[in-house]
Design an enzyme around this catalytic site. Structure first.
Site, short mmCIF file in Angstrom:
data_model
loop_
_atom_site.label_atom_id
_atom_site.label_comp_id
_atom_site.label_asym_id
_atom_site.label_seq_id
_atom_site.Cartn_x
_atom_site.Cartn_y
_atom_site.Cartn_z
NE ARG A 258 -20.89 0.28 -12.68
CZ ARG A 258 -21.21 -0.86 -12.20
NH1 ARG A 258 -21.64 -1.89 -13.01
NH2 ARG A 258 -21.15 -1.11 -10.92
CG HIS A 262 -25.92 -1.52 -13.47
ND1 HIS A 262 -25.45 -1.97 -14.77
CD2 HIS A 262 -27.34 -1.95 -13.58
CE1 HIS A 262 -26.26 -2.64 -15.39
NE2 HIS A 262 -27.67 -2.38 -14.73
CE1 TYR A 271 -20.30 -3.99 -8.22
CE2 TYR A 271 -22.48 -4.18 -7.32
CZ TYR A 271 -21.65 -3.49 -8.39
OH TYR A 271 -21.89 -2.65 -9.27
#
Ligand SMILES: Cc1ncc(C[n+]2csc(CCOP(=O)(O)OP(=O)(O)O)c2C)c(N)n1
Ligand SMILES: [Mg+2]
Length: 360
Positions: A258, A262, A271
């Site tokens: 990805r 998100h 993160y």
């Protein structure tokens, strides 16, 4: 944090080696055109979100080969039960681009009148089931659809999508176990994009791969290079044909990444390492397929520019058309749920009408 062990190890070359022999140039060109359209749509819709013209968007950038390649393996009468990154298949299966854009904007042009989360398309005519936001719960439903078809002797296959994160849900176990026992005509297509929001796949499972989980349920699991559209298409075709012939389910783990957040509400820089993202950008599935087509001598820069310009023009025209529509009528919130409104709903609707008359 880097997702460096366990299910994050590299794709097996076994499936890749068997892959592309049946995927001809025509297939590759079709795949490429569809993947570019998805990339262009993502780019435009994210811009719209950043400009405040839509509230939310879930991009699939970086996963185009997995989504489009697997979708290409299905027949018209097969079913798509999507997870989070397969919206492009609703369009592939006949949903007009304008409907997709309208669903994200949520105005009067939207068939759902703005009552559904953006990107949560549904296209019943194309057997594209509405996406569920709840992780994993689409899987038992997908197996149910497959078993219903089997009982009616209808030779359709269900492609049940899931993310790496969904493999930790009880519903994954229930669906895979039932499908294995009954040899349901279903293909579980797992997009292992390495992250479930901020949870890396190394924290999701201690299993060596996701694909090997299939063995415990008594069917075949295969990990493939999910950024190679031809490998994805070939593997998916084999699994679909096997399911249709009564050979039972397959779990395909498409190893991908990805590239963006998100959703438009996420900031992945909080993160994960930029270096990891950079490394995966080197394996961009759209660029890889473009290079392959160029090396086959069937593609060049001029054609590429034209394709991208045309795709962008189509998306922009759809946006212009949809944005011209007014907001949904407030009364639509009382429609489509029950055939006959309950007395309480009727009363609330009359209240709203009186209110709107007094304060138009
Ligand atoms: C039952 C449930 N738990 C948590 C969430 C919040 N949530 C939405 S998407 C997501 C992660 C999904 O990860 P994955 O299955 O890997 O799919 P991806 O987003 O990477 O495509 C979570 C935890 C949810 N929607 N439903
Ligand atoms: Mg994921």
């Amino acid at each position: 944090m880097k997702a460096a062990r366990g299910a994050a190890a590299g794709p097996s070359s076994r499936a890749s080696a068997k892959g592309p022999e049946r995927t001809g140039e025509g297939d590759l060109l079709d795949l490429y055109r569809a993947m570019v359209e998805v990339r262009v749509l993502d780019t435009r819709m994210l811009m719209l979100q950043r400009q405040g013209r839509i509230g939310f968007y879930g991009p699939i950038t970086g996963q185009e080969a997995a989504t489009v390649g697997s979708g290409f393996a299905l027949g018209e009468r097969d079913w798509v039960v999507p997870a989070l990154r397969e919206g492009a298949l609703a369009i592939r299966r006949g949903m007009p681009l304008e409907d997709a854009v309208a669903q994200c904007i949520g105005n009067a042009r939207d068939r759902l009148a703005g009552r559904q989360m953006p990107c949560h398309y549904s296209w019943p005519k194309g057997r594209y089931v509405a996406m569920s936001s709840c992780v994993g719960n689409q899987l038992p439903a997908a197996v149910g659809i497959a078993m219903a078809a089997r009982l009616r002797r209808d030779p359709v296959v269900v492609m049940a999508y899931l993310g790496d994160g969904a493999t930790s849900t009880p519903d994954f176990h229930a669906a895979a176990n039932f499908a294995g026992v009954w040899k349901a005509p279903v293909v579980f297509f797992c997009q292992n994009n390495h992250w479930a929001i901020s949870v890396p796949s190394s924290r999701q499972t201690a299993s060596e791969t996701i694909a090997i989980k299939a063995r415990a349920y008594g069917f075949e699991g295969v990990r493939i290079d999910g950024n190679d559209a031809a490998v994805v298409l070939e593997t998916s075709r084999r699994a679909v044909e096997k399911a249709r012939a009564g050979g039972g389910p397959t779990l395909i783990e498409a190893f991908t990444y990805r590239i963006l957040g998100h959703t438009s509400s996420d900031d992945p820089s909080r993160y994960r390492d930029e270096a990891e993202v950079r490394a995966w950008k080197e394996r961009d599935p759209v660029e890889r397929l473009r290079e392959r087509l160029e090396s086959l001598g069937v593609w060049d820069r001029a054609r590429d520019e034209r394709l991208r310009e045309e795709a962008d023009a189509r998306v922009q025209a759809a946006i212009r058309e949809v944005e011209a529509a007014p907001p949904p009528r407030p009364g639509t919130m009382f429609e489509d749920v029950t055939a006959e409104p309950t007395p309480a709903l009727r009363e609330q609707r009359e209240d709203l009408e009186r209110f709107l008359e007094a304060r138009p």
